[in-house]
Design a protein around this motif. Structure first.
Motif, PDB file in Angstrom:
ATOM      1  N   LEU A 245       8.409  21.869 -26.561  1.00 42.87           N
ATOM      2  CA  LEU A 245       9.146  22.747 -25.647  1.00 42.87           C
ATOM      3  C   LEU A 245      10.655  22.533 -25.761  1.00 42.87           C
ATOM      4  O   LEU A 245      11.117  21.386 -25.804  1.00 42.87           O
ATOM      5  CB  LEU A 245       8.740  22.486 -24.199  1.00 42.87           C
TER       6      LEU A 245
ATOM      7  N   THR B 154      14.351  22.287 -24.188  1.00 42.43           N
ATOM      8  CA  THR B 154      14.880  21.953 -22.867  1.00 42.43           C
ATOM      9  C   THR B 154      15.773  23.087 -22.384  1.00 42.43           C
ATOM     10  O   THR B 154      16.726  23.463 -23.056  1.00 42.43           O
ATOM     11  CB  THR B 154      15.683  20.645 -22.909  1.00 42.43           C
TER      12      THR B 154
ATOM     13  N   GLN C  78       6.312  18.078 -24.414  1.00 40.90           N
ATOM     14  CA  GLN C  78       7.722  17.716 -24.517  1.00 40.90           C
ATOM     15  C   GLN C  78       8.186  17.661 -25.976  1.00 40.90           C
ATOM     16  O   GLN C  78       9.378  17.748 -26.254  1.00 40.90           O
ATOM     17  CB  GLN C  78       8.012  16.401 -23.790  1.00 40.90           C
TER      18      GLN C  78
ATOM     19  N   ILE D 286       8.564  18.550 -16.792  1.00 39.04           N
ATOM     20  CA  ILE D 286       7.873  19.743 -17.283  1.00 39.04           C
ATOM     21  C   ILE D 286       6.965  20.244 -16.169  1.00 39.04           C
ATOM     22  O   ILE D 286       6.190  19.478 -15.588  1.00 39.04           O
ATOM     23  CB  ILE D 286       7.046  19.458 -18.540  1.00 39.04           C
TER      24      ILE D 286
ATOM     25  N   GLU E 214      10.735  23.117 -19.418  1.00 36.78           N
ATOM     26  CA  GLU E 214      11.161  21.720 -19.461  1.00 36.78           C
ATOM     27  C   GLU E 214      12.635  21.659 -19.096  1.00 36.78           C
ATOM     28  O   GLU E 214      13.437  22.407 -19.643  1.00 36.78           O
ATOM     29  CB  GLU E 214      10.937  21.140 -20.858  1.00 36.78           C
TER      30      GLU E 214
END
Length: 251
Positions: A60, A62, A57, A174, A74
Motif C-alpha cells: 500500500l 502511504t 503495508q 492501516i 495507510e
C-alpha cells in the motif's frame, strides 16, 4: 476464516500434533510431507490482523491525510491526544496501554515456563496528524503491533509488564477511511480484516530483515528435506563407489 471458528482451529492443531507423533514413530517421509503441507494450509487459512497488516503495508502507498478518500488506506504521522490516561505501571501518562500478568512456574529441572493469567488494555480517543492535516481514530477493534515495553516488575512468581503508546509517536496505521456527516474517520476494515497501528521505526526494521527471515525459512526447510531423504535412503559401497537407493523413501 478459521479465526472465526476457534473450535475448528483447535481441531486442525490437534490433527497436526497427531500427524507429527505418527511421523516420529513411523519415521516415514510421507508422514513428514503431510505434516508440512498441513502446517502450510493452516497458515494460509488462518490470517490474523497482524499478518494482513504486514502484507498490506508492503504494497500500500502511504497517503497524506489531506488526500485521503473513503476506503482502505495507510497513513503515517504523529499521535495526538487531548485526554491522556494513567499508565498501569508507574506514574506516567499515555494514549494506550497493554498490561499483562504472567505466572512463572519451574519444573523439576529448574526450567521456567510462563502462563498468562490476566490481560488488560485501555485506549483513549486520539488522532493522527501529518504535515497536511489530522484524522480521528475510531479505536473499536484497533490492534497494536510491536508496541514498546515501558514498565515491568516481578513480585514472587508473578511478572507484570506493560506496553504503551505515547503522544507524539511517529506511527503507521492501516484501516478503513469512512465519512460520517462529512467528517473522515479511520476505523477497522472488516473486508480486509485489518486495523493495526505500530511505530514507523518498527515497520522499517521489519521490512529490512524480512527477506533474510524468508531465506532462513527456505534454508531450514531444505535442510529438513535433505535430512529426511538421507535418513530414508539406503547407502551401499561397492568397489569404493557409494550407491544411494531411494526405493524406501515412501516406505
Amino acid at each position: 476464516m478459521l479465526t472465526k471458528y476457534p473450535k475448528l482451529l483447535k481441531l486442525f492443531k490437534l490433527l497436526g500434533s497427531i500427524i507429527l507423533i505418527l511421523a516420529f514413530f513411523a519415521n516415514t517421509f510421507a508422514f513428514f510431507f503431510i505434516f508440512i503441507v498441513g502446517i502450510i494450509v493452516v497458515n494460509i487459512f488462518k490470517p490474523s490482523t497482524k499478518s494482513n497488516f504486514l502484507k498490506l503495508q508492503a504494497v500500500l502507498p502511504t497517503s497524506s491525510i489531506r488526500s485521503l478518500a473513503v476506503g482502505l488506506a495507510e497513513i503515517q504521522g504523529k499521535t495526538k491526544c487531548a485526554d491522556l490516561i494513567p499508565t498501569k505501571i508507574g506514574n506516567g501518562k499515555c494514549i494506550a496501554y497493554l498490561y499483562t500478568v504472567k505466572r512463572e512456574t519451574k519444573d523439576s529441572d529448574g526450567k521456567s515456563s510462563f502462563e498468562v493469567i490476566d490481560n488488560e488494555s485501555k485506549t483513549s480517543p486520539f488522532f493522527i496528524a501529518d504535515d497536511t492535516g489530522k484524522i480521528e481514530i475510531n479505536t473499536d477493534g484497533l490492534d497494536f503491533v510491536w508496541l514498546p515495553e515501558k514498565g515491568s516488575y516481578q513480585s514472587g512468581n508473578m511478572h507484570y509488564t506493560q506496553r504503551v503508546l505515547m503522544p507524539n509517536e511517529e506511527v503507521l496505521l492501516i484501516g478503513n477511511v469512512s465519512s460520517k456527516n462529512g467528517k473522515l474517520t479511520m476505523e477497522k476494515d472488516e473486508h480486509n480484516n485489518v486495523f493495526n497501528l505500530t511505530l514507523a521505526s518498527s515497520v522499517s526494521q521489519w521490512n529490512t530483515y524480512k527477506p533474510l527471515l524468508n531465506s532462513l525459512y527456505v534454508f531450514g526447510a531444505l535442510c529438513c528435506l535433505v535430512a529426511i531423504v538421507v535418513i530414508k535412503s539406503d547407502v551401499s559401497i561397492e568397489d569404493g563407489v557409494v550407491f544411494y537407493s531411494f526405493s524406501n523413501l515412501f516406505g
